[in-house]
Structure formats: C-alpha cells, structure tokens
Design a protein around this motif. Structure first.
Motif, PDB file in Angstrom:
ATOM      1  N   VAL A  10       5.470   6.676  13.339  1.00 18.64           N
ATOM      2  CA  VAL A  10       4.644   5.782  12.882  1.00 18.64           C
ATOM      3  C   VAL A  10       4.128   5.849  14.354  1.00 18.64           C
ATOM      4  CG1 VAL A  10       3.895   3.097  12.560  1.00 18.64           C
ATOM      5  CG2 VAL A  10       5.334   4.931  10.962  1.00 18.64           C
ATOM      6  N   ARG A  12       0.814   4.025  14.985  1.00 17.88           N
ATOM      7  CA  ARG A  12       0.101   2.845  15.032  1.00 17.88           C
ATOM      8  C   ARG A  12       0.634   2.190  14.059  1.00 17.88           C
ATOM      9  NH1 ARG A  12      -6.399   1.973  15.862  1.00 17.88           N
ATOM     10  NH2 ARG A  12      -5.800  -0.021  16.398  1.00 17.88           N
ATOM     11  N   GLU A  13       1.303   1.013  13.713  1.00 17.69           N
ATOM     12  CA  GLU A  13       1.328   0.037  12.423  1.00 17.69           C
ATOM     13  C   GLU A  13       0.135  -0.539  11.971  1.00 17.69           C
ATOM     14  OE1 GLU A  13       3.680  -0.149  10.015  1.00 17.69           O
ATOM     15  OE2 GLU A  13       5.216   0.069  11.562  1.00 17.69           O
ATOM     16  N   PHE A  14       0.320  -0.967  10.318  1.00 15.17           N
ATOM     17  CA  PHE A  14       0.033  -1.628   9.913  1.00 15.17           C
ATOM     18  C   PHE A  14      -0.218  -3.030  10.739  1.00 15.17           C
ATOM     19  CE2 PHE A  14      -0.017  -4.888   5.957  1.00 15.17           C
ATOM     20  CZ  PHE A  14      -1.390  -4.684   5.886  1.00 15.17           C
ATOM     21  N   ASP A  16      -1.718  -3.671  13.176  1.00 15.45           N
ATOM     22  CA  ASP A  16      -1.962  -3.578  14.537  1.00 15.45           C
ATOM     23  C   ASP A  16      -3.391  -3.936  14.940  1.00 15.45           C
ATOM     24  OD1 ASP A  16       0.771  -3.331  14.880  1.00 15.45           O
ATOM     25  OD2 ASP A  16       0.355  -1.486  15.954  1.00 15.45           O
ATOM     26  N   HIS A  19      -6.078  -2.557  12.598  1.00 15.04           N
ATOM     27  CA  HIS A  19      -5.666  -1.769  12.087  1.00 15.04           C
ATOM     28  C   HIS A  19      -5.016  -1.380  10.261  1.00 15.04           C
ATOM     29  CE1 HIS A  19      -3.312   2.143  11.852  1.00 15.04           C
ATOM     30  NE2 HIS A  19      -4.790   2.934  12.273  1.00 15.04           N
ATOM     31  N   ARG A  22      -0.979   3.075   8.638  1.00 15.39           N
ATOM     32  CA  ARG A  22      -0.392   3.010   9.632  1.00 15.39           C
ATOM     33  C   ARG A  22      -0.944   4.234   9.854  1.00 15.39           C
ATOM     34  NH1 ARG A  22       5.588   2.345   6.921  1.00 15.39           N
ATOM     35  NH2 ARG A  22       5.696  -0.097   7.542  1.00 15.39           N
ATOM     36  N   ASP A  23      -0.571   4.920  10.992  1.00 16.86           N
ATOM     37  CA  ASP A  23      -1.442   6.409  12.003  1.00 16.86           C
ATOM     38  C   ASP A  23       0.100   7.036  11.590  1.00 16.86           C
ATOM     39  OD1 ASP A  23      -3.465   6.072  11.023  1.00 16.86           O
ATOM     40  OD2 ASP A  23      -4.040   5.423  13.618  1.00 16.86           O
ATOM     41  N   TYR A  24       0.539   8.275  11.015  1.00 17.61           N
ATOM     42  CA  TYR A  24       1.802   8.895  11.344  1.00 17.61           C
ATOM     43  C   TYR A  24       1.800  10.099  12.255  1.00 17.61           C
ATOM     44  CZ  TYR A  24       3.268   5.976   7.298  1.00 17.61           C
ATOM     45  OH  TYR A  24       3.883   5.520   6.169  1.00 17.61           O
ATOM     46  N   HIS A  88      -3.529   8.969   9.532  1.00 20.49           N
ATOM     47  CA  HIS A  88      -3.944   7.936   8.492  1.00 20.49           C
ATOM     48  C   HIS A  88      -3.689   8.109   7.954  1.00 20.49           C
ATOM     49  CE1 HIS A  88      -5.871   3.913   8.926  1.00 20.49           C
ATOM     50  NE2 HIS A  88      -6.055   4.057   8.233  1.00 20.49           N
ATOM     51  N   GLU A  90      -2.976   4.409   4.229  1.00 15.03           N
ATOM     52  CA  GLU A  90      -2.850   3.401   4.125  1.00 15.03           C
ATOM     53  C   GLU A  90      -3.929   3.171   2.726  1.00 15.03           C
ATOM     54  OE1 GLU A  90      -7.253   1.633   4.031  1.00 15.03           O
ATOM     55  OE2 GLU A  90      -7.311   3.277   6.220  1.00 15.03           O
ATOM     56  N   SER A 103       0.631  -3.213   3.142  1.00 13.82           N
ATOM     57  CA  SER A 103       1.570  -2.407   3.739  1.00 13.82           C
ATOM     58  C   SER A 103       1.560  -1.343   3.252  1.00 13.82           C
ATOM     59  CB  SER A 103       2.616  -3.313   4.847  1.00 13.82           C
ATOM     60  OG  SER A 103       3.010  -1.716   5.450  1.00 13.82           O
TER      61      SER A 103
END
Length: 116
Positions: A10, A12-14, A16, A19, A22-24, A88, A90, A103
């Motif tokens: 991850v 960028r986390e849920f 943040d 946001h 999540r970005d993987y 991305h 979600e 999340s």
C-alpha cells in the motif's frame, strides 16, 4: 507447486488526507483482476466499477480495460491492466455516495494472494 503469495504494498492508505481508497504499488501492464464476482456497472476512461452484494469495487488508473458495462465477472477475472506505478482500489457501500466508503479489503481477498 503452490502459487506464490502476493503481498500488495500500500503506497497510500484509506483515510489519508481524505483519500477514499487505497493505492497499491504495481508495474505498468500488471493484470488487474476482480476481487469478487459481480456485474460491471462502469467501464472505460481508465476505471472499472464492479457491483457485488450492494458494494461497488472501484479499480482506477487502468491503461487497458478489457470488460464492458453489463458483463458479469467472476472472482479473479481480468478487468484490465495497470496504467502506471500504482492501482487505486476502493469499496463503496450502497447508495454509493461520498460518505459510503469503507476501508478496502482487497488485500484480504484470496484473489489478491492467488495472482501475482
């Protein structure tokens, strides 16, 4: 021989800074697969949305979308390929409004561990 275990990183986390997913981390061209079976409700412009049990699974930053709106997909079906260095993802709970995010559970799905 067992399939390799895939542990998505991850970047960028849920939650943040507002946001909503999540970005993987990924490599361009990496296949993106459905986390759960459902119906494709949106496809194109680098984004695929699959509805499954009143949850929208949103996949964004795709360079190659291989499904069409209205198609049924199964867990693990290819939806497209990553366009860049991250995907991305979600999940939105019905009625799919801005405050209906949760999340993401992508890394908990068996699909995330089956495919590398």
């Amino acid at each position: 021989m067992a399939a390799p275990v895939h542990n998505p990183v991850v970047v960028r986390e849920f939650g943040d800074a507002g946001h909503s997913g999540r970005d993987y981390r990924t490599e361009p061209g990496t296949p993106v697969r459905a986390t759960l079976a459902g119906v494709v409700v949106q496809a194109g412009a680098g984004e695929v949305v699959v509805e499954s049990n009143a949850i929208w699974h949103v996949y964004d930053h795709l360079g190659d979308v291989t499904v069409r709106q209205g198609e049924t997909v199964e867990t693990g079906d290819r939806l497209g390929a990553a366009a860049g260095t991250y995907l991305h993802y979600e999940e939105r709970v019905a009625p799919y409004e801005a405050d209906g995010h949760r999340s993401p559970q992508f890394d908990l799905h068996t699909n995330a561990r089956r495919y590398g």
